[in-house]
Design a protein around this motif. Structure first.
Motif, PDB file in Angstrom:
ATOM      1  N   ALA A  52       0.671  -1.755   0.087  1.00 52.53           N
ATOM      2  CA  ALA A  52      -0.346  -0.166  -0.092  1.00 52.53           C
ATOM      3  C   ALA A  52       0.604   1.077  -0.135  1.00 52.53           C
ATOM      4  O   ALA A  52       0.551   2.235  -0.860  1.00 52.53           O
ATOM      5  CB  ALA A  52      -1.230  -0.524   0.624  1.00 52.53           C
ATOM      6  N   ASN A  56       0.900   3.520  -3.009  1.00 53.02           N
ATOM      7  CA  ASN A  56       0.587   5.310  -2.983  1.00 53.02           C
ATOM      8  C   ASN A  56       2.050   6.110  -2.849  1.00 53.02           C
ATOM      9  O   ASN A  56       1.379   7.653  -3.662  1.00 53.02           O
ATOM     10  CB  ASN A  56       0.696   5.035  -1.101  1.00 53.02           C
ATOM     11  N   ASP A  59       1.769   6.036  -6.919  1.00 49.66           N
ATOM     12  CA  ASP A  59       0.553   7.400  -7.367  1.00 49.66           C
ATOM     13  C   ASP A  59       0.539   8.992  -7.145  1.00 49.66           C
ATOM     14  O   ASP A  59      -0.030   9.361  -7.427  1.00 49.66           O
ATOM     15  CB  ASP A  59      -0.795   7.016  -6.535  1.00 49.66           C
ATOM     16  N   GLY A  60       1.837   8.925  -5.863  1.00 47.45           N
ATOM     17  CA  GLY A  60       1.307  10.384  -6.080  1.00 47.45           C
ATOM     18  C   GLY A  60       2.580  11.488  -6.919  1.00 47.45           C
ATOM     19  O   GLY A  60       3.554  12.130  -6.894  1.00 47.45           O
TER      20      GLY A  60
END
Length: 71
Positions: A52, A56, A59-60
């Motif tokens: 996760a 994350n 994705d950023g």
């Protein structure tokens, strides 16, 4: 073949990776897992948090997103 509103689901077969981390990174991951448990009232193994965390991070990452959009 019938036309459905729901598209075909992507491959969800898990891929197992083995990694080696430095002692400092391991300590930070343990500290993060402790804070996670305090924040959410639920302990999660580090091995469950790492995917996760990586998702994350990716994705950023705007540069990574731009690169993927050009493909």
């Amino acid at each position: 073949m019938p036309e459905l509103k729901l598209a075909r689901l992507p491959d969800r077969t898990p891929v197992k990776l083995a990694i080696t981390v430095t002692p400092d990174l391991h300590q930070m991951l343990q500290e993060y897992a402790t804070l996670y448990a305090e924040a959410y009232g639920r302990e999660e193994p580090i091995a469950e948090l790492i995917p996760a965390m990586l998702a994350n991070f990716l994705d950023g990452d705007r540069g990574f997103a731009r690169s993927r959009n050009r493909s």
